[in-house]
Design an enzyme around this catalytic site. Structure first.
Site, short mmCIF file in Angstrom:
data_model
loop_
_atom_site.label_atom_id
_atom_site.label_comp_id
_atom_site.label_asym_id
_atom_site.label_seq_id
_atom_site.Cartn_x
_atom_site.Cartn_y
_atom_site.Cartn_z
N SER A 12 -4.72 -9.86 -9.22
CA SER A 12 -4.38 -9.95 -7.79
C SER A 12 -5.54 -10.55 -7.02
CB SER A 12 -4.06 -8.56 -7.24
OG SER A 12 -4.01 -8.60 -5.82
N HIS A 37 -1.36 -13.30 -9.08
CA HIS A 37 -0.56 -12.42 -8.21
C HIS A 37 -1.08 -12.48 -6.78
CE1 HIS A 37 2.14 -8.94 -7.64
NE2 HIS A 37 1.21 -8.47 -6.81
N ASP A 39 -0.69 -10.82 -3.14
CA ASP A 39 -0.18 -9.68 -2.37
C ASP A 39 -0.10 -10.04 -0.89
OD1 ASP A 39 0.25 -7.51 -4.26
OD2 ASP A 39 -1.90 -7.58 -4.60
N MET A 41 0.81 -8.99 2.82
CA MET A 41 0.98 -7.78 3.64
C MET A 41 1.01 -8.16 5.12
SD MET A 41 -1.72 -5.26 1.72
CE MET A 41 -1.89 -5.25 -0.07
N HIS A 70 4.16 -11.37 -4.05
CA HIS A 70 4.69 -10.03 -3.78
C HIS A 70 4.70 -9.81 -2.27
CE1 HIS A 70 3.95 -5.40 -4.32
NE2 HIS A 70 5.12 -5.67 -3.75
N MET A 72 5.06 -7.68 0.73
CA MET A 72 5.06 -6.34 1.31
C MET A 72 5.18 -6.51 2.81
SD MET A 72 2.18 -4.56 -1.12
CE MET A 72 1.42 -6.12 -1.63
N MET A 141 5.55 0.07 -8.13
CA MET A 141 4.30 0.35 -7.45
C MET A 141 3.73 1.66 -7.98
SD MET A 141 3.76 -2.21 -5.49
CE MET A 141 2.26 -1.51 -4.77
N PHE A 147 -3.21 -1.32 0.17
CA PHE A 147 -4.64 -1.47 -0.08
C PHE A 147 -4.91 -1.64 -1.57
CE2 PHE A 147 -4.24 1.11 3.74
CZ PHE A 147 -5.07 0.45 4.63
N GLY A 148 -5.94 -2.39 -1.91
CA GLY A 148 -6.39 -2.49 -3.28
C GLY A 148 -7.31 -1.34 -3.63
N GLY A 149 -7.56 -1.17 -4.93
CA GLY A 149 -8.54 -0.20 -5.38
C GLY A 149 -8.11 1.25 -5.36
N ASP A 177 2.08 -2.58 -10.54
CA ASP A 177 1.14 -3.00 -9.49
C ASP A 177 0.46 -1.76 -8.93
OD1 ASP A 177 -0.28 -4.13 -7.44
OD2 ASP A 177 1.39 -5.24 -6.60
N GLY A 179 -3.67 0.29 -9.61
CA GLY A 179 -4.47 1.17 -10.45
C GLY A 179 -4.48 0.82 -11.92
N SER A 200 -9.19 -5.10 -8.73
CA SER A 200 -10.60 -4.77 -8.91
C SER A 200 -10.97 -4.66 -10.39
CB SER A 200 -10.95 -3.47 -8.18
OG SER A 200 -10.07 -2.41 -8.57
#
Length: 227
Positions: A12, A37, A39, A41, A70, A72, A141, A147-149, A177, A179, A200
């Site tokens: 991502s 990927h 994302d 938002m 993706h 969102m 999901m 949020f990432g991470g 998508d 973790g 990450s």
């Protein structure tokens, strides 16, 4: 795009260097990424704002493989054509983003892209039971989007198993998508997922000037799914 169920790693770019997106896309592909990927938002459907069609159009020439977009966002339908024209190979919309997801998926395919549908952690697998004949990908999901991470939500592994059984022999990817790392990747791969989005966990430790860690991270995730 040809279909197969081999494990695909889709970094991502939410975790990439925003000032060097083109070079980052080239670097992750050179280091073994299967898909890129993106994302998207909107600060409305999820509590963050990221990219639009212009960003996708700008990075498209730097991506040799699949650009996986993706969305969102809500509403979705007014923006489908823009992302398709920007070069998205796959456009994924959330089942929760509007009242007419069937129409949205029709619009995505009508725009010439592969159609994906995403499920938030609180949405059951059965929400897509009547959509499976018109989707190319189901995105699970494993964090709350925005949020990432974030930490992986382990309760979603059973949802992946349910989807794998529901899909049967249909040519539909199951994407994860949130973790994903070498610890969680084998859990979802064993449950039936074949596309692993990692932010990450891929970009950690590397940079455009030193991309080797990207490759090490991608290989570690891929290896974990077969260990």
């Amino acid at each position: 795009m040809s279909f197969d169920r081999s494990i695909k790693i889709a970094p991502s770019i939410l975790s990439a260097d925003f000032a060097n997106f083109g070079a980052e896309c080239e670097a992750i592909e050179a280091q073994g990424a299967d898909w890129v990927h993106v994302d998207v938002m909107d600060g409305h459907f999820v509590p963050n704002i990221t990219f639009g069609p212009a960003t996708c159009a700008a990075i498209r020439p730097h991506i040799k493989g699949v650009m996986d977009v993706h969305l969102m966002i809500a509403p979705v339908d007014p923006y489908i054509e823009g992302f398709a024209k920007a070069g998205a190979d796959i456009i994924t919309a959330h089942v929760e983003a509007g009242p007419h997801i069937h129409r949205t998926l029709q619009a995505i395919r009508g725009a010439g892209a592969k159609a994906g549908v995403a499920l938030n952690p609180g949405t059951p697998a059965t929400a897509v039971a009547y959509l499976l004949d018109m989707v190319d990908l189901v995105c699970v999901m494993t964090v709350n989007p925005g949020f990432g991470g974030q930490k992986f939500i382990h309760g979603q592994v059973e949802k992946v198993r349910q989807l794998r059984a529901m899909i049967g022999d249909r040519p539909i990817h199951i994407e994860i998508d949130g973790g994903v790392d070498p610890t969680t990747a084998p859990l979802v791969a064993q449950a039936g997922a074949d596309v692993l989005v990692a932010g990450s966990a891929v970009f950690r430790g590397g940079s455009v000037s030193d991309p080797a860690p990207y490759g090490e991270n991608i290989r570690a995730i891929r290896a974990a799914t077969t260990a």
